[in-house]
Design a protein around this motif. Structure first.
Motif, PDB file in Angstrom:
ATOM      1  N   ALA A 178     -45.628  10.095  23.289  1.00  0.00           N
ATOM      2  CA  ALA A 178     -45.762  10.871  22.054  1.00  0.00           C
ATOM      3  C   ALA A 178     -45.662  12.362  22.335  1.00  0.00           C
ATOM      4  CB  ALA A 178     -47.107  10.543  21.379  1.00  0.00           C
ATOM      5  N   PHE A 179     -46.306  12.824  23.402  1.00  0.00           N
ATOM      6  CA  PHE A 179     -46.268  14.245  23.760  1.00  0.00           C
ATOM      7  C   PHE A 179     -44.841  14.698  24.043  1.00  0.00           C
ATOM      8  CE2 PHE A 179     -46.203  17.515  27.072  1.00  0.00           C
ATOM      9  CZ  PHE A 179     -46.939  18.517  26.454  1.00  0.00           C
ATOM     10  N   VAL A 180     -44.123  13.918  24.851  1.00  0.00           N
ATOM     11  CA  VAL A 180     -42.749  14.279  25.214  1.00  0.00           C
ATOM     12  C   VAL A 180     -41.851  14.264  23.983  1.00  0.00           C
ATOM     13  CG1 VAL A 180     -40.733  13.582  26.561  1.00  0.00           C
ATOM     14  CG2 VAL A 180     -43.004  13.438  27.574  1.00  0.00           C
ATOM     15  N   PHE A 181     -41.979  13.224  23.171  1.00  0.00           N
ATOM     16  CA  PHE A 181     -41.099  13.090  22.017  1.00  0.00           C
ATOM     17  C   PHE A 181     -41.315  14.211  21.007  1.00  0.00           C
ATOM     18  CE2 PHE A 181     -40.350  11.332  17.716  1.00  0.00           C
ATOM     19  CZ  PHE A 181     -38.975  11.207  17.800  1.00  0.00           C
ATOM     20  N   PHE A 182     -42.567  14.558  20.728  1.00  0.00           N
ATOM     21  CA  PHE A 182     -42.808  15.586  19.723  1.00  0.00           C
ATOM     22  C   PHE A 182     -42.525  16.989  20.247  1.00  0.00           C
ATOM     23  CE2 PHE A 182     -44.687  12.086  17.494  1.00  0.00           C
ATOM     24  CZ  PHE A 182     -44.368  12.371  16.169  1.00  0.00           C
ATOM     25  N   ASN A 183     -42.500  17.176  21.554  1.00  0.00           N
ATOM     26  CA  ASN A 183     -42.000  18.432  22.092  1.00  0.00           C
ATOM     27  C   ASN A 183     -40.501  18.555  21.839  1.00  0.00           C
ATOM     28  OD1 ASN A 183     -43.644  20.484  23.676  1.00  0.00           O
ATOM     29  ND2 ASN A 183     -44.576  18.569  24.347  1.00  0.00           N
ATOM     30  N   LEU A 184     -39.793  17.440  21.813  1.00  0.00           N
ATOM     31  CA  LEU A 184     -38.375  17.447  21.462  1.00  0.00           C
ATOM     32  C   LEU A 184     -38.194  17.753  19.981  1.00  0.00           C
ATOM     33  CD1 LEU A 184     -35.322  16.668  21.871  1.00  0.00           C
ATOM     34  CD2 LEU A 184     -36.016  14.326  21.368  1.00  0.00           C
ATOM     35  N   ILE A 185     -38.993  17.109  19.137  1.00  0.00           N
ATOM     36  CA  ILE A 185     -38.828  17.237  17.691  1.00  0.00           C
ATOM     37  C   ILE A 185     -39.131  18.654  17.205  1.00  0.00           C
ATOM     38  CG2 ILE A 185     -39.781  16.521  15.454  1.00  0.00           C
ATOM     39  CD1 ILE A 185     -37.845  14.539  16.678  1.00  0.00           C
TER      40      ILE A 185
ATOM     41  N   LYS B 252     -21.498  16.493  22.347  1.00  0.00           N
ATOM     42  CA  LYS B 252     -20.424  17.467  22.545  1.00  0.00           C
ATOM     43  C   LYS B 252     -19.514  17.576  21.329  1.00  0.00           C
ATOM     44  CE  LYS B 252     -20.067  16.834  27.569  1.00  0.00           C
ATOM     45  NZ  LYS B 252     -19.183  16.377  28.667  1.00  0.00           N
ATOM     46  N   ASP B 253     -19.633  16.609  20.413  1.00  0.00           N
ATOM     47  CA  ASP B 253     -18.738  16.552  19.258  1.00  0.00           C
ATOM     48  C   ASP B 253     -18.937  17.773  18.374  1.00  0.00           C
ATOM     49  OD1 ASP B 253     -17.522  15.832  16.705  1.00  0.00           O
ATOM     50  OD2 ASP B 253     -17.378  13.814  17.552  1.00  0.00           O
ATOM     51  N   LYS B 254     -17.860  18.403  18.010  1.00  0.00           N
ATOM     52  CA  LYS B 254     -17.936  19.616  17.188  1.00  0.00           C
ATOM     53  C   LYS B 254     -18.365  19.326  15.761  1.00  0.00           C
ATOM     54  CE  LYS B 254     -14.476  22.174  19.859  1.00  0.00           C
ATOM     55  NZ  LYS B 254     -13.174  22.880  19.828  1.00  0.00           N
ATOM     56  N   LYS B 255     -18.345  18.057  15.367  1.00  0.00           N
ATOM     57  CA  LYS B 255     -18.776  17.713  14.012  1.00  0.00           C
ATOM     58  C   LYS B 255     -20.285  17.817  13.868  1.00  0.00           C
ATOM     59  CE  LYS B 255     -14.885  14.590  13.183  1.00  0.00           C
ATOM     60  NZ  LYS B 255     -14.478  13.191  12.881  1.00  0.00           N
ATOM     61  N   GLY B 256     -20.974  17.974  14.982  1.00  0.00           N
ATOM     62  CA  GLY B 256     -22.414  18.210  14.931  1.00  0.00           C
ATOM     63  C   GLY B 256     -23.221  16.979  14.571  1.00  0.00           C
ATOM     64  N   ILE B 257     -22.838  15.817  15.082  1.00  0.00           N
ATOM     65  CA  ILE B 257     -23.591  14.587  14.812  1.00  0.00           C
ATOM     66  C   ILE B 257     -24.993  14.730  15.397  1.00  0.00           C
ATOM     67  CG2 ILE B 257     -23.708  12.105  15.250  1.00  0.00           C
ATOM     68  CD1 ILE B 257     -20.671  12.095  15.359  1.00  0.00           C
ATOM     69  N   ASN B 258     -25.997  14.401  14.617  1.00  0.00           N
ATOM     70  CA  ASN B 258     -27.388  14.577  15.036  1.00  0.00           C
ATOM     71  C   ASN B 258     -27.829  13.386  15.884  1.00  0.00           C
ATOM     72  OD1 ASN B 258     -30.059  15.178  15.350  1.00  0.00           O
ATOM     73  ND2 ASN B 258     -30.474  15.487  13.172  1.00  0.00           N
ATOM     74  N   THR B 259     -27.714  13.515  17.201  1.00  0.00           N
ATOM     75  CA  THR B 259     -28.104  12.424  18.097  1.00  0.00           C
ATOM     76  C   THR B 259     -29.618  12.251  18.140  1.00  0.00           C
ATOM     77  OG1 THR B 259     -28.038  13.947  19.983  1.00  0.00           O
ATOM     78  CG2 THR B 259     -26.056  12.676  19.531  1.00  0.00           C
ATOM     79  N   ASP B 260     -30.381  13.265  17.736  1.00  0.00           N
ATOM     80  CA  ASP B 260     -31.840  13.138  17.724  1.00  0.00           C
ATOM     81  C   ASP B 260     -32.279  11.999  16.806  1.00  0.00           C
ATOM     82  OD1 ASP B 260     -32.076  15.188  19.483  1.00  0.00           O
ATOM     83  OD2 ASP B 260     -32.639  16.696  17.999  1.00  0.00           O
ATOM     84  N   LYS B 261     -31.551  11.790  15.717  1.00  0.00           N
ATOM     85  CA  LYS B 261     -31.892  10.709  14.796  1.00  0.00           C
ATOM     86  C   LYS B 261     -31.668   9.347  15.448  1.00  0.00           C
ATOM     87  CE  LYS B 261     -31.054  13.250  10.502  1.00  0.00           C
ATOM     88  NZ  LYS B 261     -30.277  13.303   9.235  1.00  0.00           N
ATOM     89  N   ILE B 262     -30.644   9.260  16.320  1.00  0.00           N
ATOM     90  CA  ILE B 262     -30.395   8.016  17.043  1.00  0.00           C
ATOM     91  C   ILE B 262     -31.547   7.737  17.995  1.00  0.00           C
ATOM     92  CG2 ILE B 262     -28.845   6.837  18.648  1.00  0.00           C
ATOM     93  CD1 ILE B 262     -26.562   8.517  17.512  1.00  0.00           C
ATOM     94  N   VAL B 263     -31.958   8.791  18.736  1.00  0.00           N
ATOM     95  CA  VAL B 263     -33.083   8.653  19.658  1.00  0.00           C
ATOM     96  C   VAL B 263     -34.354   8.284  18.893  1.00  0.00           C
ATOM     97  CG1 VAL B 263     -34.518   9.827  21.356  1.00  0.00           C
ATOM     98  CG2 VAL B 263     -32.063  10.276  21.294  1.00  0.00           C
ATOM     99  N   LEU B 264     -34.549   8.908  17.733  1.00  0.00           N
ATOM    100  CA  LEU B 264     -35.718   8.618  16.902  1.00  0.00           C
ATOM    101  C   LEU B 264     -35.760   7.142  16.521  1.00  0.00           C
ATOM    102  CD1 LEU B 264     -38.120   9.751  15.161  1.00  0.00           C
ATOM    103  CD2 LEU B 264     -36.468   9.982  13.308  1.00  0.00           C
TER     104      LEU B 264
END
Length: 239
Positions: free
Chosen positions: A135-142, A85-97
């Motif tokens: 792998a299927f689920v994760f790369f559908n996110l990426i 929700k942070d307006k600074k646009g922190i990339n949470t996908d990298k944390i999940v990765l």
């Protein structure tokens, strides 16, 4: 070498699971079909967290320890949702990765540490049962991030290699602390729950809100049927 089949099949399952969304990305147009696929994958993320990670943490820890890991999961969910929700646009996908990659490594490392062959076989089955799906689920996110084919293929090769590398590492390091494995499982569980509920909680799919929830249920049930609740039988190497 008894671990060679697990190393080989784990790598192949991950490659096949991740290659499918990468291969299909060029033929997809951004429309209702994309929303359906991503909603199904959101449901899969939630299902993997609730039917794989949580039962494993509960089964192989004392209740006070489980409460501690549950607190970590709750903090991860809250933290990632807040960052999203942070307006600074922190990339949470990298944390999940990072967390998912760590999980894959420690998951593999647990295999050679199993106390007997029966437990080792159960853990191997548990790993292979969800590697392709994960792998299927994760790369559908990426692929939603419009990454280049080179980046996607590189990530897939790294992702697919981590569990085999973990297996080889565990074969040399016999004294790895089990709680480290559970800690990363708790972090990954929280990340999966947060990312899976992202669309529903943050209303980022308003145009498809009702149908997305229905498809999330479909994704959830698919994981239940595929894994059959047996994904947590492994990792009992220290019990």
């Amino acid at each position: 070498m008894t671990l060679l089949p697990a190393i080989t099949t784990s790598f192949i399952a991950s490659i096949l699971g991740g290659a499918l969304p990468i291969w299909q990305q060029r033929s997809r147009s951004h429309g209702q079909w994309m929303h359906i696929v991503h909603s199904i994958c959101d449901g899969m993320f939630i299902s993997i967290a609730l039917t794989h990670f949580l039962p494993e943490l509960y089964e192989h820890n004392t209740f006070p320890q489980f409460l501690g890991y549950a607190s970590i999961i709750a903090l991860m969910c809250f933290g990632l949702t807040h960052l999203s929700k942070d307006k600074k646009g922190i990339n949470t996908d990298k944390i999940v990765l990072g967390l998912l990659f760590s999980h894959c490594f420690f998951e593999g490392m647990a295999l050679p540490l199993a106390s007997n062959q029966h437990i080792q076989e159960s853990l191997t089955a548990a790993i292979l049962a969800h590697k392709g799906v994960e792998a299927f689920v994760f790369f559908n996110l990426i692929i939603k991030k419009n990454s280049s084919n080179f980046s996607l293929i590189s990530l897939l090769l790294i992702f697919s290699s981590l569990t085999p590398i973990g297996i080889i590492t565990g074969d040399f390091i016999k004294g790895a602390p089990e709680h480290l494995f559970h800690f990363f499982n708790a972090l990954t569980c929280g990340a999966f729950l947060s990312h899976g509920a992202h669309c529903m909680l943050l209303k980022d799919c308003n145009d498809h809100n009702h149908t997305s929830k229905a498809w999330m249920v479909v994704g959830f049930m698919l994981i239940v049927l595929v894994l059959g609740g047996g994904g947590h039988e492994g990792c009992s190497h220290a019990h």
